[in-house]
Scaffold this active site. Structure first.
Site, short mmCIF file in Angstrom:
data_model
loop_
_atom_site.label_atom_id
_atom_site.label_comp_id
_atom_site.label_asym_id
_atom_site.label_seq_id
_atom_site.Cartn_x
_atom_site.Cartn_y
_atom_site.Cartn_z
N CYS A 233 -16.84 -27.98 1.39
CA CYS A 233 -16.29 -27.38 2.60
C CYS A 233 -14.89 -27.89 2.89
CB CYS A 233 -17.17 -27.71 3.79
SG CYS A 233 -18.87 -27.26 3.56
N ARG B 122 -11.12 -26.09 -3.20
CA ARG B 122 -12.24 -27.01 -3.05
C ARG B 122 -13.57 -26.32 -3.35
NH1 ARG B 122 -11.17 -31.54 0.06
NH2 ARG B 122 -13.24 -31.57 0.95
N TRP C 214 -19.14 -24.43 1.68
CA TRP C 214 -19.82 -24.49 0.39
C TRP C 214 -21.28 -24.79 0.71
CZ3 TRP C 214 -22.37 -28.09 -2.82
CH2 TRP C 214 -22.40 -27.78 -4.17
N ASN D 144 -17.85 -30.74 7.51
CA ASN D 144 -17.99 -30.94 6.06
C ASN D 144 -18.83 -32.19 5.89
OD1 ASN D 144 -17.73 -31.30 3.31
ND2 ASN D 144 -15.66 -32.16 3.44
N GLY D 145 -19.90 -32.09 5.11
CA GLY D 145 -20.77 -33.25 4.89
C GLY D 145 -22.22 -32.83 5.07
N GLU E 13 -16.17 -33.96 -22.94
CA GLU E 13 -15.24 -33.34 -22.00
C GLU E 13 -14.95 -31.88 -22.38
OE1 GLU E 13 -14.37 -33.75 -19.18
OE2 GLU E 13 -12.49 -32.69 -18.87
N LYS F 184 -15.71 -28.71 -19.89
CA LYS F 184 -14.64 -27.80 -19.48
C LYS F 184 -15.05 -26.36 -19.76
CE LYS F 184 -12.69 -29.75 -17.93
NZ LYS F 184 -12.43 -30.56 -16.84
N GLU G 108 -17.92 -25.14 -17.34
CA GLU G 108 -17.62 -24.94 -15.92
C GLU G 108 -16.75 -23.71 -15.65
OE1 GLU G 108 -14.46 -28.68 -15.54
OE2 GLU G 108 -15.72 -28.19 -13.85
N HIS H 143 -30.90 -35.01 -35.89
CA HIS H 143 -32.14 -35.54 -35.31
C HIS H 143 -32.79 -34.55 -34.34
CE1 HIS H 143 -31.58 -39.37 -37.27
NE2 HIS H 143 -30.30 -39.31 -36.91
N LYS I 182 -14.11 -28.60 -5.82
CA LYS I 182 -13.16 -29.55 -6.40
C LYS I 182 -13.50 -30.98 -6.01
CE LYS I 182 -9.47 -30.82 -8.61
NZ LYS I 182 -9.55 -30.80 -10.07
C1 AGP Z 1 -14.01 -31.60 -13.60
O1 AGP Z 1 -13.52 -30.51 -14.29
C2 AGP Z 1 -15.02 -31.32 -12.63
N1 AGP Z 1 -14.67 -30.29 -11.76
C3 AGP Z 1 -15.78 -32.51 -12.04
O2 AGP Z 1 -16.63 -32.90 -13.06
C4 AGP Z 1 -15.03 -33.74 -11.51
O3 AGP Z 1 -14.39 -34.39 -12.54
C5 AGP Z 1 -16.03 -34.67 -10.80
O4 AGP Z 1 -16.61 -33.99 -9.74
C6 AGP Z 1 -15.41 -35.96 -10.33
O5 AGP Z 1 -14.40 -35.74 -9.39
P1 AGP Z 1 -13.40 -36.88 -8.98
O6 AGP Z 1 -12.61 -37.26 -10.18
O7 AGP Z 1 -12.56 -36.27 -7.91
O8 AGP Z 1 -14.22 -38.03 -8.48
#
Ligand code: AGP
Length: 607
Positions: free
Chosen positions: A2, A27, A74, A100-101, A480, A484, A487, A503, A602
Site C-alpha cells: 500500500c 509499490r 495491496w 499501510n500495514g 536470481e 527475475k 516475477e 538427482h 516493490k
Molecule cells: C526483486 O525483484 C523482488 N521484487 C523482491 O524479491 C525484493 O528483492 C525483495 O522483496 C526484497 O526487497 P528489499 O531489497 O527492498 O528488502
C-alpha cells in the site's frame, strides 16, 4: 505494498494526491482512493483497479478541499474491491483513514467496537482504525490517534482526517514507512520520497510510534506519550528525473541501463589510492579476528545477492557465513551470539521480514551491518553500521541495478575484511580492486549487445517452463535469473545447482525444454559442460552465458551470449545483466506489465 499520501495547503488537494499516488504505483496495488475534507464533510472517492479509473472518477466530479489523504491498496484482508479500498470512513462520517500495514489485533478491537454499536462495512483490518479513532475522539485529533496507536498491535502508517478539523490532519507510523514533506504554505505525507519530490526536498523521516500534526504552515511531531519530538530535516539531493522514465519505455530497462553508473557510484568513492575505505563501517581488526560467524539475511533478490556474498566472504576472508531468508531466520531461533556479525541486505530498507530479522539479531547481541539503498530507511537507522548502495531510486518492481550494487558492496566488504585479516596478499587485493573498477565498462558492452537476447526471447517466449542451471557462483546467479523471469514474465522456472539436476529434476527435461546456463567459473567449465550435455541428450534447448574467451561452450549450447572476460570471482556482477535482459524481453514479448507485475509489491511491508 500500500501507498499513502496526504496533503494540506492552499491548493486543491485531489490533483496533488493523485499525482503523488502515481509516483507510488511501483509499490504494487489493486485499488485506490482519496478522501478530501470540505466544509465540515469528508468526501471519499475510491475504486478497485488502476489509478486511471480513480482519475476518471475524480475528473468527472472533483471533490473540492485543500486537505486530503490518498491510498493505493495491496490487498491483505479482503479481496480487491471498491468496498475494501481505502480511505475508510467511521460510521458517523467524521473520521477517514488510510493505512499501510497490518493490524494484528483487529478481531479483538472489532468485537469491542461492535459492542459499542459500530457497524463494519468492509473485510479490512483498517476499518477498525477509523472506528477506534472515532470512538476515542473527544475534540483532540492528535490525542485520539495517539490513544488509538497505543491500543493497536501490528504495523501501520496512517493518515487521518477529521470532519471537525478544518485546518489540520494527523499521521502516525510503526514498522511501515512514512515520511513528512515540508513545503511552503503546504505540507505532505507519503510512504516514499518520490511521491512528493516534485513539491519539496525537505523531509522528516518518522520513527516508530511517532504521531504528526500537520497544518498548512507547521508540522509538529510527538511520541506516543504525547511528548513533542525534535526532528532534523533530511535534504533529498537526488534529482526528480532519477525517479522518472526519462524516455525509456520501462523503468526496468532504464534501471538496467543505469547499472554501469550506479556501480561506479557505489565502488569508486570507497577506493582511496590502492585501498578500500568503508565509511561508516567501524568494525576494528580485533573485532573481525574475534568473529565467530557471519550471517547474511535478506529476502528475494537481496537474498540472492547474499548467496554470492557467502561464496566470496568465505573464499576471501575465510570467515564462515550462513545465508538465510529473513522470514525463516526470525522464527527458527538462530544461534546468533554477540560474537557474530549479521549482514542485512535490503534495497528499500523497509522490508518487514528483514527488519524483524535485524531486530532479532540485535536482541541476541549481534552487531548488524546493513547494505541498504534507501537513505534514512528503517533498516539503515536501526543498524550498527551501514554501507549504502548508491543505486538511486529503483522504481520497477523487479530489482536490477540494486542487485548489481548489492554485489559491489559485498565485494568491497569481503575484500576489506580479507585484507585487514591478512588472509589475502596485497597484489591480489589490488588486482581485484582494479577488476571491480572495470566492471561498469564491461556491463556497457553487455547492454550494447542486447539484441542477441531480444532475438532469442522472440523465438522462445511461449516456453512453459524454464530451468536455470549453474555451478558455484553461477548457481547463485541462476537463482536470481530464475526469480527475475518468474516475477515479470509469469513463466514457471526453477534454478538448480548444475550437479544436483541429475538427482531428480532432470526427469522434467524433455524435447524442447529451455535451459539457461551461466558458465563464468573457470574451474567449473568442464563440469558445467557435462551438465549441458546431459540436458541436451534429453532434448533441451540451451542458452549459455559465458565469457568471450570461453569458446568451448559454443560447441555444446544452442545459443551463446558472451560477456567480456572478467575474473571468475566477480563475474556475477557482469553476468547477471544478460539474465535480467532475458527476463525483460520474455515478459515484453508476452505482453506483460514489466514494471508492475501482478500480485507483487516493490516494498514488502507485511510479514
Ligand atoms: C526483486 O525483484 C523482488 N521484487 C523482491 O524479491 C525484493 O528483492 C525483495 O522483496 C526484497 O526487497 P528489499 O531489497 O527492498 O528488502
Amino acid at each position: 505494498m500500500c501507498g499513502i499520501v496526504g496533503y494540506i495547503g492552499n491548493k486543491t488537494a485531489v490533483p496533488i494526491l493523485v499525482n503523488s499516488l502515481k509516483k507510488l504505483e511501483y509499490r504494487g496495488y489493486d485499488s485506490a482512493g482519496v478522501a478530501v475534507l470540505n466544509d465540515k464533510s469528508i468526501n471519499v472517492v475510491k475504486c478497485k483497479g488502476r489509478l486511471s479509473i480513480l482519475e476518471e472518477k475524480v475528473a468527472a466530479d472533483t471533490p473540492q478541499g485543500t486537505i486530503g489523504i490518498g491510498h493505493t491498496r495491496w490487498a491483505t484482508h479482503g479481496e480487491p474491491s471498491d468496498l475494501n479500498s481505502h480511505p475508510h470512513l467511521s460510521n458517523s462520517g467524521s473520521i477517514a483513514v488510510v493505512h499501510n500495514g497490518i493490524i494484528e489485533n483487529y478481531m479483538e478491537l472489532k468485537e469491542f467496537l461492535e459492542s459499542e454499536g459500530y457497524v463494519f462495512l468492509s473485510e479490512t483490518d483498517t476499518e477498525v482504525v477509523a472506528h477506534l479513532i472515532d470512538y476515542l475522539y473527544k475534540g483532540d485529533l492528535v490525542k485520539a490517534v495517539t490513544e488509538a496507536i497505543n491500543k493497536i498491535e501490528g504495523s501501520y502508517a496512517l493518515g487521518v482526517i477529521c470532519k471537525d478539523c478544518s485546518d489540520k490532519f494527523v499521521a502516525a507510523r510503526k514498522d511501515s514507512p512514512l515520511v513528512v514533506g515540508l513545503g511552503k504554505d503546504e505540507n505532505f505525507i507519503a510512504s516514499d520520497i518520490p511521491a512528493i519530490l516534485e513539491y519539496t526536498r525537505d523531509i522528516y523521516i518518522l520513527e516508530d510510534r511517532e504521531v504528526v500534526l500537520l497544518t498548512q504552515n507547521d508540522v509538529k511531531v510527538f511520541n506516543n506519550y504525547g511528548i513533542p519530538v525534535k526532528k532534523e530535516v533530511f535534504k533529498v539531493n537526488w534529482d526528480v528525473a532519477a525517479a522518472e522514465k526519462a524516455g525509456y519505455e520501462h523503468f526496468m530497462m532504464k534501471e538496467m541501463c543505469e547499472e554501469p553508473k550506479v556501480i561506479k557510484d557505489t565502488v569508486n568513492p570507497r577506493i582511496k589510492g590502492e585501498s578500500i575505505v568503508l565509511d561508516n563501517i567501524n568494525i576494528s581488526r580485533e573485532e573481525l579476528m574475534n568473529l565467530n560467524k557471519i550471517y547474511i539475511v535478506a529476502c528475494g533478490t537481496a537474498y540472492h545477492a547474499g548467496v554470492v556474498g557467502k561464496y566470496i566472504i568465505e573464499k576471501l576472508a575465510k570467515i564462515p557465513v550462513e545465508v538465510d531468508v529473513a522470514s525463516e531466520f526470525r522464527y527458527r531461533d538462530p544461534l546468533v551470539t554477540d560474537r557474530d556479525l549479521v549482514i542485512i541486505i535490503s534495497q528499500s530498507g523497509e522490508t518487514l521480514d528483514t527488519l524483524f530479522a535485524l531486530r532479532e539479531s540485535k536482541k541476541k547481541g549481534a552487531r548488524v551491518l546493513s547494505i541498504v539503498n534507501v537513505v534514512g530507511s528503517s533498516i539503515a537507522r536501526e543498524s550498527d553500521d551501514v554501507l549504502y548502495t548508491w543505486a538511486g531510486p529503483e522504481i520497477a518492481v523487479a530489482s536490477t541495478k540494486a542487485y548489481n550494487t548489492q554485489l559491489s558492496a559485498l565485494y568491497l566488504i569481503a575484500l576489506d575484511f580479507a585484507y585487514r585479516l591478512g588472509r589475502i596478499e596485497k597484489d591480489f587485493y589490488i588486482s581485484v580492486i582494479e577488476e571491480l573498477k572495470s566492471i561498469p565498462q564491461k556491463i556497457e558492452a553487455v547492454l550494447g549487445n542486447k539484441e542477441v537476447i531480444q532475438k532469442f526471447a522472440s523465438q522462445h517466449y511461449n516456453a512453459k517452463s524454464i530451468f536455470f542451471i549453474g555451478r558455484g557462483l553461477d548457481y547463485a546467479l541462476s537463482l536470481e535469473g530464475s526469480l527475475k523471469l518468474k516475477e515479470i514474465s509469469y513463466i514457471h522456472s526453477e534454478a538448480y545447482a548444475g550437479g544436483e539436476l541429475k538427482h531428480g529434476t532432470i526427469a522434467l527435461i524433455e524435447e524442447g525444454t529451455l535451459v539457461v546456463c551461466p558458465i563464468t567459473q573457470d574451474n567449473l567449465v568442464e563440469k558445467t559442460i557435462s551438465n549441458i550435455k546431459e540436458v541436451k541428450a534429453r532434448g533441451a534447448i540451451v542458452l549459455a552465458i559465458t565469457k568471450e574467451s570461453n569458446k568451448q561452450v559454443g560447441k555444446v549450447a544452442d545459443v551463446v551470449v558472451t560477456v567480456p572476460d572478467v575474473d571468475s570471482l566477480i563475474a556475477p556482477i557482469v553476468a547477471v545483466t544478460p539474465l535480467q535482459l532475458f527476463a525483460y524481453y520474455m515478459a515484453l514479448q508476452k505482453g506483460c506489465d514489466v514494471d508492475k507485475p501482478r500480485n507483487l509489491a516493490k516494498s514488502v511491508t507485511v510479514e
